[in-house]
Design a protein around this motif. Structure first.
Motif, short mmCIF file in Angstrom:
data_model
loop_
_atom_site.label_atom_id
_atom_site.label_comp_id
_atom_site.label_asym_id
_atom_site.label_seq_id
_atom_site.Cartn_x
_atom_site.Cartn_y
_atom_site.Cartn_z
N LEU A 276 53.42 -1.79 45.26
CA LEU A 276 53.24 -3.22 45.53
C LEU A 276 53.93 -4.07 44.48
N SER A 277 53.78 -3.67 43.23
CA SER A 277 54.40 -4.42 42.14
C SER A 277 55.92 -4.42 42.27
N SER A 278 56.47 -3.24 42.58
CA SER A 278 57.92 -3.10 42.69
C SER A 278 58.47 -3.83 43.91
N ARG A 279 57.81 -3.66 45.04
CA ARG A 279 58.33 -4.22 46.29
C ARG A 279 58.12 -5.73 46.41
N LEU A 280 57.04 -6.23 45.83
CA LEU A 280 56.72 -7.65 45.99
C LEU A 280 57.10 -8.50 44.80
N GLY A 281 57.50 -7.86 43.71
CA GLY A 281 57.89 -8.61 42.52
C GLY A 281 56.72 -9.33 41.86
N ILE A 282 55.53 -8.73 41.95
CA ILE A 282 54.36 -9.33 41.29
C ILE A 282 53.99 -8.48 40.09
N SER A 283 53.16 -9.02 39.22
CA SER A 283 52.76 -8.29 38.02
C SER A 283 51.91 -7.08 38.39
N ARG A 284 51.90 -6.11 37.51
CA ARG A 284 51.10 -4.91 37.78
C ARG A 284 49.61 -5.23 37.78
N GLY A 285 49.23 -6.24 37.02
CA GLY A 285 47.84 -6.65 37.01
C GLY A 285 47.41 -7.18 38.37
N SER A 286 48.24 -8.03 38.95
CA SER A 286 47.95 -8.57 40.28
C SER A 286 47.99 -7.47 41.34
N ALA A 287 48.98 -6.59 41.22
CA ALA A 287 49.10 -5.49 42.17
C ALA A 287 47.90 -4.55 42.07
N LEU A 288 47.40 -4.35 40.86
CA LEU A 288 46.25 -3.47 40.67
C LEU A 288 45.00 -4.05 41.33
N LYS A 289 44.81 -5.37 41.21
CA LYS A 289 43.66 -6.01 41.85
C LYS A 289 43.72 -5.84 43.36
N VAL A 290 44.90 -6.07 43.92
CA VAL A 290 45.07 -5.93 45.37
C VAL A 290 44.84 -4.49 45.80
N SER A 291 45.43 -3.56 45.07
CA SER A 291 45.30 -2.15 45.42
C SER A 291 43.86 -1.68 45.32
N CYS A 292 43.14 -2.12 44.30
CA CYS A 292 41.73 -1.74 44.13
C CYS A 292 40.89 -2.25 45.30
N ALA A 293 41.05 -3.53 45.61
CA ALA A 293 40.25 -4.13 46.68
C ALA A 293 40.58 -3.51 48.03
N ALA A 294 41.87 -3.36 48.32
CA ALA A 294 42.29 -2.84 49.62
C ALA A 294 41.87 -1.39 49.81
N ASN A 295 42.06 -0.57 48.78
CA ASN A 295 41.72 0.85 48.92
C ASN A 295 40.23 1.11 48.92
N ALA A 296 39.48 0.34 48.16
CA ALA A 296 38.02 0.49 48.19
C ALA A 296 37.49 0.15 49.57
N PHE A 297 38.03 -0.92 50.16
CA PHE A 297 37.58 -1.33 51.50
C PHE A 297 37.93 -0.28 52.54
N THR A 298 39.15 0.23 52.51
CA THR A 298 39.55 1.21 53.52
C THR A 298 38.83 2.55 53.33
N THR A 299 38.55 2.92 52.08
CA THR A 299 37.88 4.21 51.83
C THR A 299 36.43 4.19 52.27
N PHE A 300 35.71 3.13 51.92
CA PHE A 300 34.27 3.11 52.16
C PHE A 300 33.85 2.38 53.43
N VAL A 301 34.79 1.68 54.07
CA VAL A 301 34.50 1.01 55.34
C VAL A 301 35.43 1.52 56.44
N GLY A 302 36.73 1.42 56.21
CA GLY A 302 37.69 1.79 57.24
C GLY A 302 37.66 3.27 57.60
N PHE A 303 37.61 4.15 56.60
CA PHE A 303 37.62 5.59 56.87
C PHE A 303 36.39 6.03 57.65
N PRO A 304 35.17 5.62 57.23
CA PRO A 304 33.99 5.99 58.03
C PRO A 304 34.02 5.43 59.45
#
Length: 201
Positions: free
Chosen positions: A56-84
């Motif tokens: 995300l950081s590489s493709r969107l040109g955003i900071s790694r901090g911002s990309a980490l927040k997005v990745s954490c939120a998105a993956n937590a949601f898909t793992t514990f809500v989307g996957f079940p």
């Protein structure tokens, strides 16, 4: 959000109805794959978050901090809500189409059906350690619909958290991130499957 809630309510209602049927009672002797796959997905969460953060950081040109927040939120949601929810939807499909019955493993076609059609709630068979190869095979199959769910949900989370980034860019970046992580997950499960088939059985 309202259509999503209505769809979820309908899915849960269908699942409840199915588990009150005699067919479901027979399938209850099987193996609900969610209890095997969700712990694995949880263990993989940290490296997946880091890998997708880099994409995300590489493709969107955003900071790694911002990309980490997005990745954490998105993956937590898909793992514990989307996957079940994906598993639950596939389970409903399995049960309403007759997948709760035992059809045996007498030929290649029945073996394939046992780890695809019946993957959400697998039927155990007494054939020589059948679950040892069936579990990783079913896991590989379940990763395919999970990939599409993950991409769809993560795109919505990322787009909401990055309103200033063009949606087309976000869509492309999230797709690439999920292709990378799911390819690695498939390779891991495939490696275990081959180990079982070649050296354990």
């Amino acid at each position: 959000m309202k259509p999503f809630r209505l769809s979820l309510a309908a899915l849960l209602a269908a699942a409840t109805a199915i588990f009150l049927t005699p067919q479901a009672a027979q399938a209850n002797a099987g193996v609900p794959m969610i209890f095997l796959t969700l712990p694995g997905m949880t263990l993989a969460l940290a490296p997946v978050i880091l890998l997708e953060m880099l994409v995300l950081s590489s493709r969107l040109g955003i900071s790694r901090g911002s990309a980490l927040k997005v990745s954490c939120a998105a993956n937590a949601f898909t793992t514990f809500v989307g996957f079940p929810l994906t598993w639950l939807a596939l389970l409903v499909l399995e049960m309403v189409t007759g997948g709760g019955n035992a059809y045996g493993l007498r030929d290649t076609l029945h073996k394939i059906l046992a780890v695809t059609w019946q993957a959400p709630w697998m039927i155990p068979y007494e054939d020589n350690h059948s679950l040892e190869w069936m579990v990783p095979a079913a896991g590989m199959w379940l990763l395919i619909p999970s990939f599409f769910t993950s991409w769809w949900l993560e795109l919505r989370v990322a787009a909401r958290m990055l309103p200033d980034v063009p949606r087309a860019w976000v869509k492309s970046a999230v797709l690439r991130a999920n292709l990378l992580t799911y390819a690695l997950l498939e390779a891991l499960v495939l490696g275990y499957f081959l180990y079982v088939v070649l050296w354990v059985l």
